[in-house]
Scaffold this motif. Structure first.
Motif, mmCIF file in Angstrom:
data_model
loop_
_atom_site.group_PDB
_atom_site.id
_atom_site.type_symbol
_atom_site.label_atom_id
_atom_site.label_comp_id
_atom_site.label_asym_id
_atom_site.label_seq_id
_atom_site.Cartn_x
_atom_site.Cartn_y
_atom_site.Cartn_z
ATOM 1 N N VAL A 1 0.830 -1.201 0.000
ATOM 2 C CA VAL A 1 0.000 0.000 0.000
ATOM 3 C C VAL A 1 0.871 1.260 0.000
ATOM 4 O O VAL A 1 0.484 2.289 -0.541
ATOM 5 C CB VAL A 1 -1.000 0.002 1.177
ATOM 6 C CG1 VAL A 1 -0.294 0.176 2.522
ATOM 7 C CG2 VAL A 1 -2.071 1.056 0.980
ATOM 8 N N LEU B 1 -0.270 1.069 -3.538
ATOM 9 C CA LEU B 1 -1.687 1.187 -3.894
ATOM 10 C C LEU B 1 -2.308 2.487 -3.396
ATOM 11 O O LEU B 1 -3.245 3.003 -4.010
ATOM 12 C CB LEU B 1 -2.465 0.008 -3.303
ATOM 13 C CG LEU B 1 -2.199 -1.378 -3.892
ATOM 14 C CD1 LEU B 1 -2.955 -2.436 -3.087
ATOM 15 C CD2 LEU B 1 -2.615 -1.437 -5.353
ATOM 16 N N VAL C 1 1.539 -4.229 -10.633
ATOM 17 C CA VAL C 1 0.110 -4.481 -10.860
ATOM 18 C C VAL C 1 -0.092 -5.914 -11.378
ATOM 19 O O VAL C 1 -0.992 -6.202 -12.161
ATOM 20 C CB VAL C 1 -0.517 -3.428 -11.809
ATOM 21 C CG1 VAL C 1 -0.663 -2.100 -11.086
ATOM 22 C CG2 VAL C 1 0.299 -3.219 -13.079
ATOM 23 N N ARG D 1 -1.449 5.105 -5.874
ATOM 24 C CA ARG D 1 -2.105 4.730 -7.138
ATOM 25 C C ARG D 1 -3.554 5.209 -7.128
ATOM 26 O O ARG D 1 -4.070 5.697 -8.132
ATOM 27 C CB ARG D 1 -2.029 3.214 -7.328
ATOM 28 C CG ARG D 1 -2.531 2.717 -8.685
ATOM 29 C CD ARG D 1 -2.189 1.245 -8.884
ATOM 30 N NE ARG D 1 -2.503 0.801 -10.237
ATOM 31 C CZ ARG D 1 -3.515 -0.005 -10.558
ATOM 32 N NH1 ARG D 1 -4.313 -0.465 -9.613
ATOM 33 N NH2 ARG D 1 -3.728 -0.369 -11.799
ATOM 34 N N ASP D 2 -4.192 5.086 -5.963
ATOM 35 C CA ASP D 2 -5.585 5.493 -5.848
ATOM 36 C C ASP D 2 -5.740 7.013 -5.939
ATOM 37 O O ASP D 2 -6.623 7.515 -6.637
ATOM 38 C CB ASP D 2 -6.179 4.974 -4.539
ATOM 39 C CG ASP D 2 -7.687 5.108 -4.505
ATOM 40 O OD1 ASP D 2 -8.353 4.610 -5.434
ATOM 41 O OD2 ASP D 2 -8.208 5.739 -3.565
#
Length: 372
Positions: free
Chosen positions: A31, A222, A53, A225-226
């Protein structure tokens, strides 16, 4: 780590690099790393970020009628997709809802398809259930997937193969990187220029370490990325789009090819076509996906209820965070259509308080795809 979680071919490298790992779509995934989410986000916007990914599903469709078979499941032109090009698509159901979104590449001798990790099994079953006898689906389980994103991504990857510099946004090709045959597309999920690289699992760590050795490159988890995809107005399946939302409600008309619309030469022919084409024609939908910018500094999270000035509930937030580049709270939401106009002020309920937000055009941060 739970015994039940799957791992990517780069799992040991994430641990070595000090990643904070969390369960995501059945995988143990990073994360964030030592930099932290905000600094990772900014680094990707300013330099180059590397994302693992590999949890995404990678598939091949073989057969002369592969494009025709896939086109029957999506409102997108697959038959005329040129060789060496990639296209965004989504599976629809009979009610016009979205089963998943995906990327499709024409490599000439086959179609290469990337689907979301959380929907992988159902997507495979959905495709297999609708394939004619002369088309075969191959599940790729011996490849990792890396994304190199940011304004310096092209400069960095060109050190391994200069041919990547000649690619434009949504171009895709097979390239040699460090002796590995990679499938490389100039695309991504951050709004920045960059590449997605399918690499044999056995050679993924060498490629990742080589890229990370360059001063411009940092691992990105992550979390960033979000926030990167949200600032650039890109949907997350299961949150901003799902089986209860149609492409018209989701403001994804750009993802429906002209040839598949009511006046197109191959109109309809996909699940839910009648309903979706009617919504396009009449513009008659009760709600729309919109972008929201907060007027205070407090982030507005997924699930926050939205109200008008008279305290009537008018919608719900489906994604929300503080945008490090925008320097303001950003969110995606579904609101009653009459409140979807740019500039409309609405109020988000956060811990019992009503915080003002403004409907704003997406992307919140300009997309910087390389189109030549």
């Amino acid at each position: 780590m739970s015994q039940d979680l799957l791992v990517t071919p780069l799992h040991a490298l994430h641990i070595e690099m000090g990643a904070k790992m969390v369960p995501f779509a059945g995988y143990d995934m990073p994360v964030q790393y030592a930099l932290g989410v905000r600094k990772e986000h900014i680094h990707c916007r300013e330099s180059a970020g590397l994302f693992d990914v590999s949890h995404m599903g990678q598939l091949r469709l073989h057969g002369e009628n592969a494009a025709k078979a896939l086109e029957a499941l999506v409102p997108v032109d697959i038959i005329d997709l040129p060789e060496g090009k990639q296209r965004y698509a989504f599976f629809t159901n009979e009610n016009g809802g979205i089963l998943d979104d995906l990327m499709v590449t024409n490599f000439g001798d086959h179609l290469f398809v990337v689907v979301n990790a959380a929907c992988k099994e159902q997507d495979i079953a959905h495709i297999q259930a609708h394939l004619p006898a002369d088309v075969t689906l191959e599940i790729i389980d011996d490849r990792a997937l890396l994304a190199l994103q940011g304004p310096k991504a092209a400069e960095v990857l060109a050190r391994l193969n200069p041919a990547v510099s000649d690619m434009l946004f949504m171009d895709a090709t097979k390239l040699d990187l460090l002796g590995a045959e990679c499938y490389v597309s100039r695309s991504g999920y951050t709004g920045e220029d960059g590449y997605e690289i399918s690499v044999p699992s056995s050679q993924a760590e060498e490629l990742a370490r080589t890229l990370l050795a360059y001063g411009e490159v940092e691992w990105i988890g992550l979390g960033a990325r979000d926030s990167l995809r949200l600032e650039c107005g890109l949907c997350l399946y299961g949150h901003d789009i799902d089986t209860t939302t149609t492409p018209v409600e989701a403001s994804l008309l750009w993802g429906i090819s002209k040839s598949r619309r009511a006046d197109g030469e191959r109109a309809g022919g996909f699940p839910g076509a009648e309903l979706i084409l009617n919504q396009i024609e009449t513009k008659d939908v009760a709600r729309k996906r919109v972008g929201l910018i907060g007027q205070s500094k407090a982030p507005v999270r997924e699930g926050s209820k939205l109200f008008d000035a008279d305290d009537n509930e008018i919608g719900i937030v489906t994604s929300g965070t503080f945008g490090p580049t925008k320097e303001a709270p950003v969110a995606m939401a579904y609101v009653k259509t009459e409140f979807a106009t740019i500039g409309t002020e609405i109020f988000a309920e956060v811990r019992g308080k009503k915080l003002p937000m403004t409907v704003e055009k997406m992307p919140f941060v300009p997309q910087r795809y390389y189109r030549g």
